[in-house]
Design a protein around this motif. Structure first.
Motif, PDB file in Angstrom:
ATOM      1  N   ARG A  19       0.831  -1.202   0.000  1.00 20.69           N
ATOM      2  CA  ARG A  19       0.000   0.000   0.000  1.00 20.69           C
ATOM      3  C   ARG A  19       0.870   1.258   0.000  1.00 20.69           C
ATOM      4  NH1 ARG A  19      -4.318  -1.500   4.698  1.00 20.69           N
ATOM      5  NH2 ARG A  19      -5.446   0.269   3.824  1.00 20.69           N
ATOM      6  N   TYR A  20       2.110   1.107  -0.323  1.00 23.99           N
ATOM      7  CA  TYR A  20       3.025   2.249  -0.289  1.00 23.99           C
ATOM      8  C   TYR A  20       4.094   2.017  -1.354  1.00 23.99           C
ATOM      9  CZ  TYR A  20       5.990  -1.169   2.037  1.00 23.99           C
ATOM     10  OH  TYR A  20       6.733  -2.287   2.332  1.00 23.99           O
ATOM     11  N   THR A  21       4.722   3.101  -1.799  1.00 23.52           N
ATOM     12  CA  THR A  21       5.834   2.952  -2.739  1.00 23.52           C
ATOM     13  C   THR A  21       7.136   2.796  -1.947  1.00 23.52           C
ATOM     14  OG1 THR A  21       6.359   5.305  -2.836  1.00 23.52           O
ATOM     15  CG2 THR A  21       4.649   4.505  -4.353  1.00 23.52           C
ATOM     16  N   LEU A  22       8.145   2.306  -2.606  1.00 20.24           N
ATOM     17  CA  LEU A  22       9.460   2.172  -1.959  1.00 20.24           C
ATOM     18  C   LEU A  22       9.949   3.537  -1.480  1.00 20.24           C
ATOM     19  CD1 LEU A  22      12.069   0.795  -1.156  1.00 20.24           C
ATOM     20  CD2 LEU A  22      12.769   0.792  -3.552  1.00 20.24           C
ATOM     21  N   TRP A  23       9.710   4.590  -2.282  1.00 18.65           N
ATOM     22  CA  TRP A  23      10.209   5.917  -1.916  1.00 18.65           C
ATOM     23  C   TRP A  23       9.473   6.492  -0.721  1.00 18.65           C
ATOM     24  CZ3 TRP A  23      14.805   6.392  -3.336  1.00 18.65           C
ATOM     25  CH2 TRP A  23      15.243   5.827  -4.540  1.00 18.65           C
ATOM     26  N   GLN A  24       8.204   6.106  -0.547  1.00 17.45           N
ATOM     27  CA  GLN A  24       7.489   6.533   0.671  1.00 17.45           C
ATOM     28  C   GLN A  24       8.143   5.925   1.912  1.00 17.45           C
ATOM     29  OE1 GLN A  24       3.468   5.325  -0.663  1.00 17.45           O
ATOM     30  NE2 GLN A  24       2.776   7.368  -0.059  1.00 17.45           N
ATOM     31  N   LEU A  25       8.508   4.650   1.820  1.00 19.58           N
ATOM     32  CA  LEU A  25       9.150   3.988   2.961  1.00 19.58           C
ATOM     33  C   LEU A  25      10.542   4.576   3.211  1.00 19.58           C
ATOM     34  CD1 LEU A  25       8.892   1.787   5.111  1.00 19.58           C
ATOM     35  CD2 LEU A  25       9.946   0.184   3.517  1.00 19.58           C
ATOM     36  N   VAL A  26      11.281   4.828   2.125  1.00 17.91           N
ATOM     37  CA  VAL A  26      12.610   5.438   2.261  1.00 17.91           C
ATOM     38  C   VAL A  26      12.486   6.814   2.921  1.00 17.91           C
ATOM     39  CG1 VAL A  26      14.537   6.445   0.948  1.00 17.91           C
ATOM     40  CG2 VAL A  26      13.708   4.148   0.390  1.00 17.91           C
ATOM     41  N   GLY A  27      11.478   7.580   2.492  1.00 19.42           N
ATOM     42  CA  GLY A  27      11.241   8.905   3.084  1.00 19.42           C
ATOM     43  C   GLY A  27      10.933   8.811   4.563  1.00 19.42           C
ATOM     44  N   TYR A  28      10.114   7.808   4.933  1.00 18.87           N
ATOM     45  CA  TYR A  28       9.778   7.621   6.352  1.00 18.87           C
ATOM     46  C   TYR A  28      11.041   7.302   7.163  1.00 18.87           C
ATOM     47  CZ  TYR A  28       8.389   5.403  10.664  1.00 18.87           C
ATOM     48  OH  TYR A  28       8.298   5.083  11.987  1.00 18.87           O
ATOM     49  N   MET A  29      11.873   6.381   6.651  1.00 17.01           N
ATOM     50  CA  MET A  29      13.085   5.980   7.375  1.00 17.01           C
ATOM     51  C   MET A  29      14.101   7.123   7.468  1.00 17.01           C
ATOM     52  SD  MET A  29      12.733   2.989   8.619  1.00 17.01           S
ATOM     53  CE  MET A  29      11.735   1.499   8.423  1.00 17.01           C
ATOM     54  N   LEU A  30      14.136   7.957   6.411  1.00 16.83           N
ATOM     55  CA  LEU A  30      15.016   9.126   6.435  1.00 16.83           C
ATOM     56  C   LEU A  30      14.591  10.068   7.568  1.00 16.83           C
ATOM     57  CD1 LEU A  30      17.405   9.969   4.614  1.00 16.83           C
ATOM     58  CD2 LEU A  30      15.805  11.314   3.263  1.00 16.83           C
ATOM     59  N   ARG A  31      13.284  10.250   7.705  1.00 16.34           N
ATOM     60  CA  ARG A  31      12.770  11.126   8.768  1.00 16.34           C
ATOM     61  C   ARG A  31      13.004  10.515  10.150  1.00 16.34           C
ATOM     62  NH1 ARG A  31       7.878  11.284   7.486  1.00 16.34           N
ATOM     63  NH2 ARG A  31       6.766  10.640   9.334  1.00 16.34           N
ATOM     64  N   LEU A  32      12.771   9.200  10.253  1.00 23.21           N
ATOM     65  CA  LEU A  32      12.989   8.534  11.545  1.00 23.21           C
ATOM     66  C   LEU A  32      14.468   8.597  11.937  1.00 23.21           C
ATOM     67  CD1 LEU A  32      11.677   6.878  13.842  1.00 23.21           C
ATOM     68  CD2 LEU A  32      12.241   4.811  12.567  1.00 23.21           C
ATOM     69  N   GLY A  33      15.349   8.418  10.951  1.00 24.17           N
ATOM     70  CA  GLY A  33      16.785   8.508  11.220  1.00 24.17           C
ATOM     71  C   GLY A  33      17.214   9.900  11.626  1.00 24.17           C
ATOM     72  N   THR A  34      16.446  10.916  11.176  1.00 22.92           N
ATOM     73  CA  THR A  34      16.779  12.307  11.492  1.00 22.92           C
ATOM     74  C   THR A  34      16.210  12.739  12.836  1.00 22.92           C
ATOM     75  OG1 THR A  34      16.680  12.786   9.125  1.00 22.92           O
ATOM     76  CG2 THR A  34      16.660  14.683  10.601  1.00 22.92           C
ATOM     77  N   LEU A  35      15.031  12.226  13.194  1.00 19.98           N
ATOM     78  CA  LEU A  35      14.318  12.722  14.382  1.00 19.98           C
ATOM     79  C   LEU A  35      14.111  11.674  15.464  1.00 19.98           C
ATOM     80  CD1 LEU A  35      11.519  14.671  12.428  1.00 19.98           C
ATOM     81  CD2 LEU A  35      13.599  15.628  13.432  1.00 19.98           C
ATOM     82  N   GLY A  36      14.487  10.422  15.182  1.00 19.08           N
ATOM     83  CA  GLY A  36      14.156   9.324  16.103  1.00 19.08           C
ATOM     84  C   GLY A  36      15.147   9.190  17.262  1.00 19.08           C
ATOM     85  N   GLY A  86      12.208  -3.012   4.960  1.00 16.30           N
ATOM     86  CA  GLY A  86      12.439  -2.654   3.562  1.00 16.30           C
ATOM     87  C   GLY A  86      12.407  -3.874   2.659  1.00 16.30           C
ATOM     88  N   TYR A  87      12.868  -5.012   3.206  1.00 15.26           N
ATOM     89  CA  TYR A  87      12.948  -6.259   2.436  1.00 15.26           C
ATOM     90  C   TYR A  87      11.556  -6.869   2.201  1.00 15.26           C
ATOM     91  CZ  TYR A  87      14.491 -10.945   1.062  1.00 15.26           C
ATOM     92  OH  TYR A  87      14.696 -12.109   0.376  1.00 15.26           O
ATOM     93  N   VAL A  88      10.619  -6.651   3.131  1.00 12.54           N
ATOM     94  CA  VAL A  88       9.318  -7.340   3.098  1.00 12.54           C
ATOM     95  C   VAL A  88       8.654  -7.272   1.726  1.00 12.54           C
ATOM     96  CG1 VAL A  88       6.940  -7.241   3.978  1.00 12.54           C
ATOM     97  CG2 VAL A  88       8.852  -7.197   5.574  1.00 12.54           C
ATOM     98  N   HIS A  89       8.524  -6.080   1.150  1.00 14.49           N
ATOM     99  CA  HIS A  89       7.846  -5.942  -0.140  1.00 14.49           C
ATOM    100  C   HIS A  89       8.765  -5.595  -1.296  1.00 14.49           C
ATOM    101  CE1 HIS A  89       4.085  -5.248   2.396  1.00 14.49           C
ATOM    102  NE2 HIS A  89       3.835  -6.322   1.682  1.00 14.49           N
ATOM    103  N   TYR A  90       9.947  -5.048  -0.974  1.00 12.48           N
ATOM    104  CA  TYR A  90      10.806  -4.559  -2.071  1.00 12.48           C
ATOM    105  C   TYR A  90      12.164  -5.255  -2.097  1.00 12.48           C
ATOM    106  CZ  TYR A  90       7.252  -1.054  -2.968  1.00 12.48           C
ATOM    107  OH  TYR A  90       6.067  -0.439  -3.285  1.00 12.48           O
ATOM    108  N   ARG A  91      12.278  -6.358  -1.361  1.00 10.14           N
ATOM    109  CA  ARG A  91      13.438  -7.248  -1.408  1.00 10.14           C
ATOM    110  C   ARG A  91      14.775  -6.514  -1.275  1.00 10.14           C
ATOM    111  NH1 ARG A  91      10.079  -9.910   0.299  1.00 10.14           N
ATOM    112  NH2 ARG A  91       9.213 -11.833  -0.553  1.00 10.14           N
ATOM    113  N   ILE A  92      15.786  -6.880  -2.061  1.00  8.24           N
ATOM    114  CA  ILE A  92      17.149  -6.356  -1.875  1.00  8.24           C
ATOM    115  C   ILE A  92      17.197  -4.835  -2.054  1.00  8.24           C
ATOM    116  CG2 ILE A  92      19.526  -6.395  -2.723  1.00  8.24           C
ATOM    117  CD1 ILE A  92      18.853  -8.947  -1.328  1.00  8.24           C
ATOM    118  N   ALA A  93      16.515  -4.323  -3.082  1.00  6.20           N
ATOM    119  CA  ALA A  93      16.520  -2.868  -3.317  1.00  6.20           C
ATOM    120  C   ALA A  93      15.923  -2.141  -2.119  1.00  6.20           C
ATOM    121  CB  ALA A  93      15.731  -2.539  -4.581  1.00  6.20           C
ATOM    122  N   GLY A  94      14.801  -2.659  -1.607  1.00  2.00           N
ATOM    123  CA  GLY A  94      14.157  -2.038  -0.444  1.00  2.00           C
ATOM    124  C   GLY A  94      15.040  -2.075   0.783  1.00  2.00           C
TER     125      GLY A  94
END
Length: 400
Positions: A19-36, A86-94
């Motif tokens: 239900r999401y694109t790879l870039w949406q997940l990457v964006g979420y992780m980028l934000r979590l890495g910045t503010l988490g 990241g691996y769950v839906h987008y495998r190695i690239a994710g």
């Protein structure tokens, strides 16, 4: 982490297409890495809250499998969980893009702090800040060790014995002995689930993977110091289980005791930097690498530390659904986790000797513990910022 056990999201909703694109997940992780902020357990909790409960991008079952694999494999827990999601839906690239996005923000922050530390480290204000922060960090690690102990060791006598032995060994030797972690895992495995198929276990394969990895990283670099950094940090990444704090005693033994790259004060400051910055605690390796060999040292240290954790997540992921629940594997994980938590507790004592140097630092450490016990949701960076301000006031008065 109490929210982990909530009702699972309907599997059917996510099996067809994510239900999401790879870039949406990457964006979420980028934000979590910045503010988490808040360490590995808090970061894992944020991922469950945001990706499972709120957005329903990941099923509860997939999340729990990722968490179990992250606890089983060596390396920083939060980073491995992110890589698995990241691996769950987008495998190695994710897995690859999510891993980079999660680690990169805090790496850039420790680089900036490393530059400032080297440039201004001799100035009184910098010493004052770390005087306060170092004492507060001891309190934060002490509370983390307490929480990990109650959660991981529980009332199991064998796990308590392992925990106490590793804590004592860490205090006495002031280093972390990697084979004792593996021995603890084997002991609990043999005790709880005596294997009939000893020669078929996947354990030897996992233990052997870091050897060619460490050698491969070192072989591509001419400069002996960078090669040394690569091998040492690859070993650190390959042997450290559970909480990111578990790497602290291991790093202390190598960086301060064996190689003498840093003195004790610089090492405590490096741990403090990891506490100040968001993202995984393990990113302190970037700061240490920077102090030892500048930008190349920071890059090699971070890459060598996170590469094993990436491989230990991606390689077993396809097989984990099948074999992850075996009693032998669960027992091995329990043993290794008890050993890691024991080593963290021992490291608190070792590091406290360096940072708790007078009455104000004793009071700062005790106040940190009291605040964290009293206000469960108090963000650690708030305490660190307060300690830095107190240090700025008190250090010049104490060291006239």
């Amino acid at each position: 982490m109490s929210n982990v056990s909530q009702a699972p999201t309907p599997k059917a909703a996510l099996t067809e297409r994510p239900r999401y694109t790879l870039w949406q997940l990457v964006g979420y992780m980028l934000r979590l890495g910045t503010l988490g902020f808040g360490g590995p357990v808090a970061l894992a909790g944020y991922m469950h809250r945001d990706l499972v409960d709120r957005r329903q991008w990941i099923t509860d079952a997939d999340y729990k499998e990722g968490l179990a694999l992250a606890q089983l494999a060596p390396g920083p827990l939060a980073a491995q969980l992110a890589i698995y999601l990241g691996y769950v839906h987008y495998r190695i690239a994710g897995a690859t893009l999510v891993g980079i996005a999660f680690v990169l923000p805090s790496f850039l922050m420790v680089l900036a702090l490393g530059w400032a530390y080297v440039r201004f480290g001799g100035l009184t204000w910098m010493q004052s800040v770390f005087y306060g922060v170092g004492a507060a960090v001891i309190g934060i690690i002490a509370i983390s060790a307490y929480k990990l102990t109650t959660k991981s060791v529980g009332k199991d006598r064998l796990l308590w014995a392992i925990y106490l032995v590793l804590a004592a060994v860490t205090v006495v030797t002031e280093s972390e002995i990697a084979w004792m972690f593996l021995a603890a895992g084997l002991l609990v495995w043999f005790w709880r689930a005596p294997p009939k198929w000893l020669r078929q276990g996947g354990l030897h394969a996992a233990a052997a993977t870091q050897l060619p990895l460490a050698g491969g990283v070192a072989g591509t670099i001419d400069w002996p110091l960078l090669a040394q950094i690569a091998v040492f940090f690859a070993k650190a990444g390959a042997f450290v289980f559970g909480s990111g704090l578990a790497i602290v005693p291991f790093l202390y033994g190598g960086v301060v005791t064996d190689f003498h790259w840093l003195n004790e004060k610089q090492f405590v400051d490096a741990v403090a930097v990891a506490m100040i910055t968001p993202g995984p605690v393990v990113i302190t390796v970037g700061f240490i690498g920077y102090l030892v060999a500048g930008l190349p040292g920071a890059s090699v240290a971070a890459l060598a530390t996170f590469l094993p954790c990436y491989l230990f997540t991606v390689l077993p992921a396809p097989y984990f659904k099948k074999y992850g629940k075996l009693p032998a594997i669960l027992a091995f994980v329990d043993g290794v986790t008890a050993a890691a938590v024991g080593a963290i507790t021992g490291a608190v004592i070792v590091l406290a000797r360096r940072s708790i140097v007078d009455v104000p630092t004793v009071l700062l450490a005790l106040c940190t513990v009291a605040l964290l016990l009293r206000f469960r949701k108090l963000p650690e960076p708030v305490i660190v910022a307060g300690a830095a301000l107190i240090g700025l006031v008190i250090y010049p008065l104490m060291h006239h």
